[in-house]
Scaffold this active site. Sequence first.
Site, PDB file in Angstrom:
ATOM      1  N   ASP A 192      55.893  36.903  46.187  1.00  0.00           N
ATOM      2  CA  ASP A 192      54.839  36.729  45.504  1.00  0.00           C
ATOM      3  C   ASP A 192      54.345  35.171  45.990  1.00  0.00           C
ATOM      4  OD1 ASP A 192      53.111  37.059  43.110  1.00  0.00           O
ATOM      5  OD2 ASP A 192      54.157  35.183  42.319  1.00  0.00           O
ATOM      6  N   SER A 193      53.082  35.014  45.281  1.00  0.00           N
ATOM      7  CA  SER A 193      52.536  33.657  45.431  1.00  0.00           C
ATOM      8  C   SER A 193      53.203  32.463  44.903  1.00  0.00           C
ATOM      9  CB  SER A 193      51.056  33.520  45.165  1.00  0.00           C
ATOM     10  OG  SER A 193      50.904  33.790  43.830  1.00  0.00           O
ATOM     11  N   CYS A 210      53.382  41.189  43.976  1.00  0.00           N
ATOM     12  CA  CYS A 210      52.169  40.523  44.011  1.00  0.00           C
ATOM     13  C   CYS A 210      51.128  41.555  43.972  1.00  0.00           C
ATOM     14  CB  CYS A 210      51.871  39.500  44.809  1.00  0.00           C
ATOM     15  SG  CYS A 210      50.287  38.612  44.816  1.00  0.00           S
ATOM     16  N   GLU A 215      52.562  29.841  36.316  1.00  0.00           N
ATOM     17  CA  GLU A 215      52.867  29.221  37.497  1.00  0.00           C
ATOM     18  C   GLU A 215      53.584  27.696  37.077  1.00  0.00           C
ATOM     19  OE1 GLU A 215      53.846  30.812  40.194  1.00  0.00           O
ATOM     20  OE2 GLU A 215      54.609  28.902  41.291  1.00  0.00           O
ATOM     21  N   CYS A 249      49.042  41.584  36.984  1.00  0.00           N
ATOM     22  CA  CYS A 249      49.329  40.375  37.866  1.00  0.00           C
ATOM     23  C   CYS A 249      50.944  40.315  37.575  1.00  0.00           C
ATOM     24  CB  CYS A 249      48.693  39.285  37.470  1.00  0.00           C
ATOM     25  SG  CYS A 249      49.292  37.914  38.241  1.00  0.00           S
ATOM     26  N   HIS A 268      52.674  37.688  37.480  1.00  0.00           N
ATOM     27  CA  HIS A 268      52.956  36.452  36.757  1.00  0.00           C
ATOM     28  C   HIS A 268      53.089  36.884  35.284  1.00  0.00           C
ATOM     29  CE1 HIS A 268      52.422  33.994  40.168  1.00  0.00           C
ATOM     30  NE2 HIS A 268      52.792  33.122  39.942  1.00  0.00           N
TER      31      HIS A 268
HETATM   32  N1  DGL Z   1      51.384  37.357  40.938  1.00  0.00           N
HETATM   33  C1  DGL Z   1      50.063  37.628  41.792  1.00  0.00           C
HETATM   34  C2  DGL Z   1      49.802  38.993  41.382  1.00  0.00           C
HETATM   35  O1  DGL Z   1      50.230  40.083  40.909  1.00  0.00           O
HETATM   36  C3  DGL Z   1      49.031  36.686  41.737  1.00  0.00           C
HETATM   37  C4  DGL Z   1      49.133  35.506  41.392  1.00  0.00           C
HETATM   38  C5  DGL Z   1      48.127  34.528  42.369  1.00  0.00           C
HETATM   39  O2  DGL Z   1      46.771  34.553  42.118  1.00  0.00           O
HETATM   40  O3  DGL Z   1      48.583  33.956  43.530  1.00  0.00           O
HETATM   41  O4  DGL Z   1      48.434  39.249  41.610  1.00  0.00           O
END
Ligand code: DGL
Length: 263
Positions: free
Chosen positions: A8-9, A72, A150, A182, A184
């Site tokens: 993931d990011s 992600c 984050e 997402c 996150h």
């Molecule tokens: N967690 C990521 C997702 O599911 C993206 C978060 C980011 O913008 O880096 O899309």
Amino acid sequence: MKVCAFLDSGSGGIPYMLRLMERTKDVRCVYLGDTANFPYGEKSPEEIIQGAVSAVDLLTENFSPNVIVTACNTISVSALAELRKRFPIPFVGTVPAIRLAGKISRNGKIGLVATRFTVESDYTRDLIKEFAPNCLVLKRADPQLVDFVEKRLFDATPEEKRAACMPTIKEFSQCDTIILGCTHFVHLREAFQEAVPSGVQVVDSCDGVVERVLKQLENVPDVPSIALGENSLFVTSSSHKDEYEKLCSRFGLKFGGILKKNS
Ligand code: DGL
């Protein structure tokens, strides 16, 4: 023992890894938060592909995973096809749980909260056409909520978490189903569930993804567990390193530090 890597990011994919760890002790989990490229959701498709390819390179060079979970949605809807072309490894993607929402929504009104990239992507549009063709799917890009998770996940109070969910809940007041599109946001699943009016269901892709990983690993030969380390988390930049160490200790993971090319 088998090796499953998560990408993931940032911290988004952690709930997916923890869910897999709950389901099996026979898999070593390795997590890479590509924090040097956070946030992916505000990038162009070319930038996302470039970042994801370098991150997968790091994972394959260092851990020879049997399967990689692109934990992600942004990477999955934009770069998964390219990753599958380049790397001869099975990938499991995470995409918004539109199929599930389409099945369980009673009033046919669904809210999808995700990154800007995910809500605007053709992939998401096609998922809606295929799996929720008769539903009204409202979409909300919420980069502030990504940023909140984050940067504040390790110290936010339950009240702050609920407050962070409220703009989405208000915007989706006519929906009976809210998709956390997402990864996150899956960290906030409880906060969402506590804050929505009764009868509103909050869904994500966590269980579905873990099922697919377990299936994928069924046919992989075991490697001796001695050759493998603990379940660990790595990042790609020094920013928020201390916060990641705290997160790791909270979740019972080993913090592996910064993963670099040829390290
Ligand atoms: N967690 C990521 C997702 O599911 C993206 C978060 C980011 O913008 O880096 O899309």
